[in-house]
Write an enzyme that holds these catalytic residues in place. Structure first.
Site, PDB file in Angstrom:
ATOM      1  N   LEU A 207      14.893  34.971  64.140  1.00  0.00           N
ATOM      2  CA  LEU A 207      16.178  35.379  64.714  1.00  0.00           C
ATOM      3  C   LEU A 207      17.188  35.459  63.580  1.00  0.00           C
ATOM      4  CD1 LEU A 207      16.957  33.453  68.047  1.00  0.00           C
ATOM      5  CD2 LEU A 207      16.745  35.914  67.730  1.00  0.00           C
ATOM      6  N   ASP A 208      17.966  36.543  63.511  1.00  0.00           N
ATOM      7  CA  ASP A 208      19.014  36.666  62.509  1.00  0.00           C
ATOM      8  C   ASP A 208      20.025  35.537  62.660  1.00  0.00           C
ATOM      9  OD1 ASP A 208      17.859  39.001  61.606  1.00  0.00           O
ATOM     10  OD2 ASP A 208      19.197  40.314  62.734  1.00  0.00           O
ATOM     11  N   PRO A 209      20.686  35.127  61.573  1.00  0.00           N
ATOM     12  CA  PRO A 209      21.729  34.093  61.683  1.00  0.00           C
ATOM     13  C   PRO A 209      22.822  34.439  62.700  1.00  0.00           C
ATOM     14  CG  PRO A 209      21.154  34.411  59.388  1.00  0.00           C
ATOM     15  CD  PRO A 209      20.426  35.481  60.157  1.00  0.00           C
TER      16      PRO A 209
ATOM     17  N   ALA B  46      22.370  35.969  65.452  1.00  0.00           N
ATOM     18  CA  ALA B  46      21.797  35.963  66.803  1.00  0.00           C
ATOM     19  C   ALA B  46      21.669  34.524  67.289  1.00  0.00           C
ATOM     20  CB  ALA B  46      20.431  36.640  66.809  1.00  0.00           C
TER      21      ALA B  46
END
Length: 298
Positions: A47-49, A51
């Protein structure tokens, strides 16, 4: 200690930082070289930071299933901010295009069927994909032009939740490899404008939902109370989509040695093989033969 800890990942935390948080909790709870052995830990889907949401953390023998989790479907809720496209396609980037056009609710609903089912999408330049051995985001940050090939993904379901003058919030059930930032960009462009993701929350990853996810505060509290086991979902929880296969002691012994079972009464497909509820292996049955896909040392 073997199983799953499902984090509700907060904003700003990277997936590897989520793994580190679980490792710290394990050490605080007494799992470490000076006490109980520290189990392996890994995550089941980046998961992107920027997100938030469901981040499955595999502990112990569950790490053998992390790759399977990466291949699973995901569900996201995301908001598109219309009028500005950024180089990263999210809030972190710099504007690269603007538009005064704003879509109507009817316009958005009319366009969604075009993005449902099998589609082709170009991943964001700021992604972890490799170009000539280098991460695309490293090249993009260095100012180099990044050209990524289109890839085929599947959007199983896509619905509009809310909409106002400058944004729209949608829910998407997607296959592995789908970039929500690219989906948002393409939807905005199809609507005659530009846009970027302003909010991204994963509500489901494989069989895991927000209902079983915990905050970092709850993780820390359980670690201090030496009660991490109460938060741990069983190894089986990562395989809820496949049937169980009960084994005899002799069959379990053969599988643990990596041998093939012949004459098994199982239809073709994958199974979670157990001996008296103890996980033995993830197996594949084909033409009456059962072979180990992943064995568990339990």
């Amino acid at each position: 200690m073997h199983g799953w800890i499902i984090l509700d990942k907060p904003l700003g935390l990277g997936s590897t930082q989520g793994v580190s948080a679980v490792k710290r909790a394990l050490r605080a709870a007494g799992y470490g070289p000076k006490m109980r052995d520290m189990p392996k830990v890994g995550h089941g889907g980046t998961l992107d930071p920027l997100a938030t949401g469901v981040l499955p953390i595999a502990v112990g023998e569950a790490t053998k299933l992390a790759g399977r989790m990466l291949d699973s479907d995901k569900v996201y809720t995301f908001t598109i901010g219309f009028g500005v496209e950024t180089d990263t396609l999210d809030l972190e980037g710099s504007p690269v295009a603007t538009s005064d056009e704003r879509p109507t609710r009817a316009g958005i609903e009319a366009i969604l069927p075009r993005f449902t089912g099998p589609i082709a999408q170009v991943p964001p330049a700021y992604s972890a994909l490799k170009v000539d051995g280098e991460r695309a985001y490293d090249l993009a940050r260095a100012g180099e032009a990044v050209t990524l090939a289109s890839r085929n993904v599947t959007i199983h379901a896509l619905s509009l939740e809310t909409q106002d003058a400058d944004s729209a919030t949608l829910t998407a059930h997607v296959s592995k490899g789908t970039y929500i930032r690219s989906l948002a960009r393409d939807i905005a462009q199809a609507l005659g404008t530009v846009g970027h993701v302003t909010l991204l929350r994963r509500t489901k990853a494989g069989p895991f939902t927000l209902g079983s996810a915990i905050s970092l505060d709850k993780l820390d509290e359980a670690a201090k109370a030496r009660a991490l086991e109460h938060l741990l979902l069983p190894l089986r929880a990562g395989l809820d989509d496949i049937p169980a296969l009960s084994l005899t002691p002799d069959q379990a012994g053969l599988l643990r040695q990596g041998q093939v079972l012949a004459g098994a009464a199982a239809e073709d497909g994958q199974y979670f093989a157990t001996l008296d509820a103890v996980p033995v292996a993830l197996v594949e049955a084909q033409s009456g033969l059962v072979r180990v896909v992943r064995g568990f040392n339990l």
